[in-house]
Design a protein around this motif. Structure first.
Motif, PDB file in Angstrom:
ATOM      1  N   HIS A 171       0.698  -1.077  -0.019  1.00 49.62           N
ATOM      2  CA  HIS A 171       0.145   0.177   0.030  1.00 49.62           C
ATOM      3  C   HIS A 171       0.718   1.387   0.085  1.00 49.62           C
ATOM      4  CE1 HIS A 171      -3.872  -2.277   0.000  1.00 49.62           C
ATOM      5  NE2 HIS A 171      -3.739  -2.476   1.455  1.00 49.62           N
ATOM      6  N   ARG A 172       1.918   1.084   0.394  1.00 50.92           N
ATOM      7  CA  ARG A 172       2.928   2.287   0.699  1.00 50.92           C
ATOM      8  C   ARG A 172       4.170   2.356  -0.206  1.00 50.92           C
ATOM      9  NH1 ARG A 172       2.075   0.828   5.729  1.00 50.92           N
ATOM     10  NH2 ARG A 172       3.679   0.024   6.080  1.00 50.92           N
ATOM     11  N   VAL A 180      -1.111   3.953  -9.733  1.00 48.03           N
ATOM     12  CA  VAL A 180      -1.879   5.134  -9.545  1.00 48.03           C
ATOM     13  C   VAL A 180      -1.610   6.366 -10.354  1.00 48.03           C
ATOM     14  CG1 VAL A 180      -2.875   6.719  -7.766  1.00 48.03           C
ATOM     15  CG2 VAL A 180      -2.536   4.473  -7.162  1.00 48.03           C
ATOM     16  N   GLN A 181      -0.305   6.678 -10.468  1.00 46.75           N
ATOM     17  CA  GLN A 181       0.197   7.879 -11.235  1.00 46.75           C
ATOM     18  C   GLN A 181      -0.393   7.695 -12.779  1.00 46.75           C
ATOM     19  OE1 GLN A 181       4.265   8.532 -11.264  1.00 46.75           O
ATOM     20  NE2 GLN A 181       4.139  10.458 -12.022  1.00 46.75           N
ATOM     21  N   ARG A 182      -0.158   6.556 -13.137  1.00 43.99           N
ATOM     22  CA  ARG A 182      -0.395   5.992 -14.755  1.00 43.99           C
ATOM     23  C   ARG A 182      -2.048   5.988 -15.119  1.00 43.99           C
ATOM     24  NH1 ARG A 182       4.548   2.944 -17.404  1.00 43.99           N
ATOM     25  NH2 ARG A 182       6.344   4.171 -16.694  1.00 43.99           N
ATOM     26  N   MET A 202       0.564  -5.678 -15.298  1.00 44.12           N
ATOM     27  CA  MET A 202       1.790  -4.970 -15.249  1.00 44.12           C
ATOM     28  C   MET A 202       2.251  -4.837 -16.631  1.00 44.12           C
ATOM     29  SD  MET A 202       2.399  -4.297 -12.266  1.00 44.12           S
ATOM     30  CE  MET A 202       3.847  -3.775 -11.930  1.00 44.12           C
ATOM     31  N   SER A 203       1.640  -5.693 -17.481  1.00 41.56           N
ATOM     32  CA  SER A 203       2.089  -5.472 -18.943  1.00 41.56           C
ATOM     33  C   SER A 203       1.242  -4.285 -19.559  1.00 41.56           C
ATOM     34  CB  SER A 203       1.591  -6.629 -19.990  1.00 41.56           C
ATOM     35  OG  SER A 203       2.548  -7.862 -19.635  1.00 41.56           O
ATOM     36  N   THR A 204      -0.101  -4.201 -19.023  1.00 40.04           N
ATOM     37  CA  THR A 204      -1.029  -3.176 -19.652  1.00 40.04           C
ATOM     38  C   THR A 204      -0.412  -1.792 -19.012  1.00 40.04           C
ATOM     39  OG1 THR A 204      -2.705  -4.641 -19.967  1.00 40.04           O
ATOM     40  CG2 THR A 204      -3.351  -2.129 -19.808  1.00 40.04           C
ATOM     41  N   ALA A 205       0.097  -1.685 -17.928  1.00 37.43           N
ATOM     42  CA  ALA A 205       0.546  -0.600 -17.139  1.00 37.43           C
ATOM     43  C   ALA A 205       1.939  -0.329 -17.671  1.00 37.43           C
ATOM     44  CB  ALA A 205       0.743  -0.632 -15.670  1.00 37.43           C
ATOM     45  N   ARG A 206       2.456  -0.894 -18.369  1.00 38.23           N
ATOM     46  CA  ARG A 206       3.958  -1.064 -19.173  1.00 38.23           C
ATOM     47  C   ARG A 206       5.099  -0.502 -17.991  1.00 38.23           C
ATOM     48  NH1 ARG A 206       0.941   2.573 -21.582  1.00 38.23           N
ATOM     49  NH2 ARG A 206       2.259   4.488 -20.641  1.00 38.23           N
ATOM     50  N   VAL A 227      -0.083  -7.951 -10.415  1.00 37.25           N
ATOM     51  CA  VAL A 227      -0.148  -7.606  -8.828  1.00 37.25           C
ATOM     52  C   VAL A 227      -1.634  -7.202  -8.463  1.00 37.25           C
ATOM     53  CG1 VAL A 227       0.818  -6.116  -7.208  1.00 37.25           C
ATOM     54  CG2 VAL A 227       2.393  -6.876  -9.263  1.00 37.25           C
ATOM     55  N   CYS A 228      -1.739  -7.818  -7.266  1.00 39.44           N
ATOM     56  CA  CYS A 228      -3.069  -7.568  -6.691  1.00 39.44           C
ATOM     57  C   CYS A 228      -3.141  -6.127  -5.580  1.00 39.44           C
ATOM     58  CB  CYS A 228      -3.926  -8.685  -6.052  1.00 39.44           C
ATOM     59  SG  CYS A 228      -3.229  -9.205  -4.422  1.00 39.44           S
ATOM     60  N   VAL A 229      -4.199  -6.006  -5.339  1.00 36.54           N
ATOM     61  CA  VAL A 229      -4.473  -4.739  -4.480  1.00 36.54           C
ATOM     62  C   VAL A 229      -3.625  -5.124  -3.050  1.00 36.54           C
ATOM     63  CG1 VAL A 229      -6.286  -3.778  -5.484  1.00 36.54           C
ATOM     64  CG2 VAL A 229      -6.416  -5.413  -3.597  1.00 36.54           C
ATOM     65  N   ASN A 230      -3.362  -6.278  -2.914  1.00 34.57           N
ATOM     66  CA  ASN A 230      -2.730  -6.764  -1.549  1.00 34.57           C
ATOM     67  C   ASN A 230      -0.948  -6.818  -1.542  1.00 34.57           C
ATOM     68  OD1 ASN A 230      -5.080  -6.434   0.369  1.00 34.57           O
ATOM     69  ND2 ASN A 230      -5.791  -8.483  -0.720  1.00 34.57           N
TER      70      ASN A 230
END
Length: 275
Positions: A171-172, A180-182, A202-206, A227-230
């Motif tokens: 989370h940190r 979040v920035q992307r 992570m592929s889609t987020a590059r 990667v999941c939210v946890n």
């Protein structure tokens, strides 16, 4: 003496002085599982017997199993835990340690046929490997990643590698901040196989660095992971076939680079074998 005043024999299920029956006494459970070296199948069976045992397992037993099987990794992950709890729960971490989640086709990774998940006898997680999965701006994060579980495919395809991992304090983390920035969107059809939470591709987020493919023994563009939210990671890659000479040389280099260790004879904090 009247019938209603007669002494009744103790029931085999009589509650102990502590207010707990023998099987629900936490200290007794700890002694039992310590004696069997935290057998995974026995713990799964115990947790499935009833709700009270399931609650004890989720609150105490799964954490103790993780601490016994991977003490150094758990010590590092627990530093970011809140009230002794890690994101996703200790049961999810235990599953991640011992369960290869299998693989299905996704929009960024196509398979000729899906592969079912399965339990593994041993796994090796390394934060050295984890650094290869972090972009340069995220290198301050702590990520443990397993060696890929190798699966032979058809004659026309390379072998498939399935890997998994976990972030400390996701989370940190800088990785989440970059997502979040992307403005990366959570996947609609893919869920974390360990905690059931929603995931980012992570592929889609590059956000997959090229060194991740080299680390896995894959080719650039031949891998995909989520990667999941946890903070649980799972992914797949095509493993480039090696000749016998390359295989021998690679084994020596890997041993020197990682200082591969087992739990009983630690010589490095970068990797830990879990069995």
């Amino acid at each position: 003496m009247s019938a209603d005043k007669r002494l009744k024999p103790n029931s085999p299920c009589q509650v102990s002085k502590s207010g707990q029956s023998g099987i629900l006494n936490e200290r007794m459970l700890l002694i039992v599982f310590e004696s069997v070296k935290w057998d995974l199948q026995l713990l799964c069976l115990t947790a499935s017997l009833n709700r009270k045992l399931q609650a004890i397992a989720e609150r105490l037993l799964w954490r103790k199993l993780c601490e016994y099987r991977a003490p150094r990794m758990v010590e590092a992950l627990a530093k970011s835990a809140t009230n002794g709890r890690i994101n996703g729960g200790w049961h999810a971490l235990a599953k991640l340690m011992f369960y290869c989640c299998g693989c299905e086709s996704t929009r960024n990774f196509k398979l000729s046929q899906p592969l079912l998940g399965h339990f593994v006898k041993a796994s090796r997680f390394s934060k050295t490997s984890g650094r290869s999965f972090l972009t340069r701006k995220c290198r301050g994060d702590l990520l443990y990643v397993s060696d890929p579980c190798e699966h032979p495919m058809s004659d026309k395809e390379d072998d498939l590698g399935i890997f998994r991992g976990i972030f400390q304090g996701f989370h940190r983390s800088r990785t989440k901040a970059r997502l979040v920035q992307r403005k990366a969107e959570l996947e609609d059809r893919v869920r974390c196989p360990y905690c059931g939470a929603r995931v980012w591709s992570m592929s889609t987020a590059r956000l997959i660095p090229k060194c991740a493919a080299r680390r896995l023994g894959s080719h650039d563009g031949g891998l995909d992971y989520f990667v999941c939210v946890n903070g649980h990671l799972h992914g797949n890659c095509w493993l480039v076939p090696l000749s016998s000479d390359e295989d021998d040389e690679s084994g020596v280099n890997d041993l020197d680079y990682d200082n591969r260790t087992v739990k009983t004879e630690s010589t490095s904090s970068t990797g830990e074998e879990i069995c």
